[in-house]
Design a protein around this motif. Sequence first.
Motif, PDB file in Angstrom:
ATOM      1  N   SER A 123       0.711  -1.239  -0.044  1.00  0.00           N
ATOM      2  CA  SER A 123       0.112  -0.167  -0.006  1.00  0.00           C
ATOM      3  C   SER A 123       1.027   1.227  -0.159  1.00  0.00           C
ATOM      4  CB  SER A 123      -0.778   0.007   1.114  1.00  0.00           C
ATOM      5  OG  SER A 123      -0.321  -0.169   2.444  1.00  0.00           O
ATOM      6  N   THR A 124       1.997   1.211   0.536  1.00  0.00           N
ATOM      7  CA  THR A 124       2.721   2.709   0.622  1.00  0.00           C
ATOM      8  C   THR A 124       3.887   2.525  -0.194  1.00  0.00           C
ATOM      9  OG1 THR A 124       4.108   2.009   2.450  1.00  0.00           O
ATOM     10  CG2 THR A 124       1.897   2.761   3.080  1.00  0.00           C
ATOM     11  N   ILE A 125       4.595   1.343  -0.753  1.00  0.00           N
ATOM     12  CA  ILE A 125       5.683   1.331  -1.275  1.00  0.00           C
ATOM     13  C   ILE A 125       5.407   1.156  -2.837  1.00  0.00           C
ATOM     14  CG2 ILE A 125       7.933   0.279  -1.432  1.00  0.00           C
ATOM     15  CD1 ILE A 125       7.963   0.259   1.367  1.00  0.00           C
ATOM     16  N   GLY A 126       4.922  -0.022  -3.104  1.00  0.00           N
ATOM     17  CA  GLY A 126       4.504  -0.458  -4.502  1.00  0.00           C
ATOM     18  C   GLY A 126       5.397  -1.650  -4.890  1.00  0.00           C
ATOM     19  N   LEU A 127       5.029  -2.353  -5.916  1.00  0.00           N
ATOM     20  CA  LEU A 127       5.518  -3.564  -6.218  1.00  0.00           C
ATOM     21  C   LEU A 127       6.954  -3.898  -6.474  1.00  0.00           C
ATOM     22  CD1 LEU A 127       2.364  -5.742  -7.420  1.00  0.00           C
ATOM     23  CD2 LEU A 127       3.433  -5.526  -5.194  1.00  0.00           C
ATOM     24  N   ASN A 128       7.341  -3.312  -7.621  1.00  0.00           N
ATOM     25  CA  ASN A 128       8.591  -3.150  -7.973  1.00  0.00           C
ATOM     26  C   ASN A 128       8.950  -1.885  -8.604  1.00  0.00           C
ATOM     27  OD1 ASN A 128       9.711  -5.748  -7.637  1.00  0.00           O
ATOM     28  ND2 ASN A 128       8.168  -6.497  -8.556  1.00  0.00           N
ATOM     29  N   LEU A 129       9.955  -1.275  -8.383  1.00  0.00           N
ATOM     30  CA  LEU A 129      10.397   0.088  -8.614  1.00  0.00           C
ATOM     31  C   LEU A 129      11.307   0.395  -9.945  1.00  0.00           C
ATOM     32  CD1 LEU A 129      10.537   1.467  -5.015  1.00  0.00           C
ATOM     33  CD2 LEU A 129       8.588   1.336  -6.563  1.00  0.00           C
ATOM     34  N   GLY A 130      11.742  -0.943 -10.289  1.00  0.00           N
ATOM     35  CA  GLY A 130      12.727  -0.784 -11.378  1.00  0.00           C
ATOM     36  C   GLY A 130      13.798   0.279 -11.055  1.00  0.00           C
ATOM     37  N   ALA A 131      14.443   0.176  -9.701  1.00  0.00           N
ATOM     38  CA  ALA A 131      15.540   0.886  -9.465  1.00  0.00           C
ATOM     39  C   ALA A 131      16.211   0.434  -8.004  1.00  0.00           C
ATOM     40  CB  ALA A 131      15.072   2.326  -9.056  1.00  0.00           C
ATOM     41  N   THR A 132      17.345   0.689  -7.810  1.00  0.00           N
ATOM     42  CA  THR A 132      17.824   0.301  -6.476  1.00  0.00           C
ATOM     43  C   THR A 132      16.859   0.973  -5.541  1.00  0.00           C
ATOM     44  OG1 THR A 132      19.573   2.285  -6.743  1.00  0.00           O
ATOM     45  CG2 THR A 132      20.004   0.010  -7.366  1.00  0.00           C
ATOM     46  N   THR A 133      16.992   0.357  -4.310  1.00  0.00           N
ATOM     47  CA  THR A 133      16.336   1.019  -3.218  1.00  0.00           C
ATOM     48  C   THR A 133      16.900   0.794  -1.958  1.00  0.00           C
ATOM     49  OG1 THR A 133      15.441  -1.350  -2.703  1.00  0.00           O
ATOM     50  CG2 THR A 133      14.156  -0.036  -4.163  1.00  0.00           C
ATOM     51  N   ALA A 134      16.502   1.630  -1.052  1.00  0.00           N
ATOM     52  CA  ALA A 134      17.333   1.771   0.465  1.00  0.00           C
ATOM     53  C   ALA A 134      16.839   0.141   1.106  1.00  0.00           C
ATOM     54  CB  ALA A 134      16.892   2.759   1.261  1.00  0.00           C
ATOM     55  N   ALA A 135      16.047  -0.343   0.624  1.00  0.00           N
ATOM     56  CA  ALA A 135      15.620  -1.739   1.400  1.00  0.00           C
ATOM     57  C   ALA A 135      16.488  -3.004   1.088  1.00  0.00           C
ATOM     58  CB  ALA A 135      14.093  -2.152   0.976  1.00  0.00           C
ATOM     59  N   GLU A 136      17.162  -2.944  -0.232  1.00  0.00           N
ATOM     60  CA  GLU A 136      18.061  -3.856  -0.703  1.00  0.00           C
ATOM     61  C   GLU A 136      19.320  -3.564   0.266  1.00  0.00           C
ATOM     62  OE1 GLU A 136      17.370  -2.541  -4.454  1.00  0.00           O
ATOM     63  OE2 GLU A 136      19.663  -2.755  -5.025  1.00  0.00           O
ATOM     64  N   SER A 137      19.730  -2.742   0.385  1.00  0.00           N
ATOM     65  CA  SER A 137      20.976  -2.491   1.029  1.00  0.00           C
ATOM     66  C   SER A 137      20.860  -2.654   2.598  1.00  0.00           C
ATOM     67  CB  SER A 137      21.563  -1.093   0.975  1.00  0.00           C
ATOM     68  OG  SER A 137      22.494  -0.772   1.642  1.00  0.00           O
TER      69      SER A 137
END
Length: 464
Positions: A123-137
């Motif tokens: 609901s707040t982030i989205g399914l896939n953003l097609g970019a690097t994200t803070a979450a993966e690090s």
Amino acid sequence: MAPAVLVQNPTIAPVTDTIKDKLNLKSYPADLQAALDDAKAQFTKRNPNSLRLHEEAVNNLPGGNTRTLLYTTPFPLSMKSGKGHQVTDEDDHTYTDFVGELTAGLYGHSNPNILSSLTNTISTIGLNLGATTAAESRFASLMRSRFNLGRVRFCNSGTEANLHALAGARKYTGKRKVVVFSGGYHGAVLSFGSGQPAENNVDLDDWVLGRYNDVAGAKELIEGLEGQLAAVLVEGMQGAGGCIIGTKEFLAQCQESAHKIGALFMLDEVMTSRLAPGGLQSLLSLTPDLTTFGKYLGGGLAFGAFGGSTEVMSVYDPRQPGSLAHSGTFNNNTLAMHAGYAGLHDVYKPEVCEEFSKNGDAFREKLNKACEGTNCCFSGKGTIMAVHFSADGEMKESDVTCVEVIKEDWELKDLFWLEMMEEGYWISRRGTIAMILGTPQEELDRFVAAVESFLERHRNLVRS
Ligand SMILES: Cc1ncc(COP(=O)(O)O)c(C=O)c1O
């Protein structure tokens, strides 16, 4: 915050002395084939919806199946839903889930931390953003500190993790051959269960097979491949092979011999990383060059990861000229990155992991006590175990050392599987149990009693 270990919806069925009534039998057949025929007939009778769904599925999928392990005869049981530590089939029978999605289901079917992470992500982030994200690090950082890794990369399955880690080992060493062990399973195309590379394995010319837990044999085999060997790939406990524990000496020898000839030591912790806060390697003082992960670490979603020393992992550093490409549309998908982090950070904390593993060991000990004097035993570690029925007479947990020495009585195992379903337990047909966090102690005790009564009512089949 919700407690880490939850007891959800415990529907405790009473312990039954006998399942004769359920099976509608006057007495138990003394003959294994007759007992199996009865149990299969009962299975067919009580699961008409699963049968109907299977008959439809064969028109859409080869054999009605898209995951070979789940193909069973007379037909597979079709599950409709799961909640907490339980699953419910299409004919509305509810089971304590001991399959635990072959270790990926550690958090159960409705852990509140995981659910809120998933709904929040949607609901707040989205399914896939097609970019690097803070979450993966953030997730990589947590995995690094938990499993003593220099760098990590994510992918979508344990199979992929091993394929990419092997490619990395080959790039790093400039060699191709890989030592693996019979009974080993490293993924759908990296399978050595029968003592041979499976027909659909990749890299068929490059595998060299050794015998698991053979210390001297491993030394000779590995060191004899000097100049050709990229890596030794091994599980600390062979999971699919039947929860066969690798001895400390054997695994240390694999590591030492690999290093002696300049090959990498790769530990497959796809199943075993849940056995201790720092993975099985931390209990065995192993320091693999590369480790592979998967299963529960995605919080219940499709997941894989591989990591190791910063130097070895630099073969995947895109800043380096000539580095390996490792693409994958879903490698950093938002759901797995968030749910995986929530699971490891908020639920499966080191103290929860230790307590859970202790409970698993105590459970296995009780089961093995119930099996004394029979051809049945439970091997494994912590919350991952497997039942064995030996075709060679009495068997103890300590006899389970490599696939070459276990002669399974598969028909007796089938009977056990079918009758445990009657008792309300969902176990994988090959006999693996992977416990789910929050499974009530009463359900574990009731299972021990169910095993005892199975062995008692079939004493002529299980005692030599
Ligand atoms: C030790 C081990 N390695 C790798 C894999 C492959 O993982 P996946 O099924 O996610 O591809 C498995 C799966 O059971 C496994 O047990």
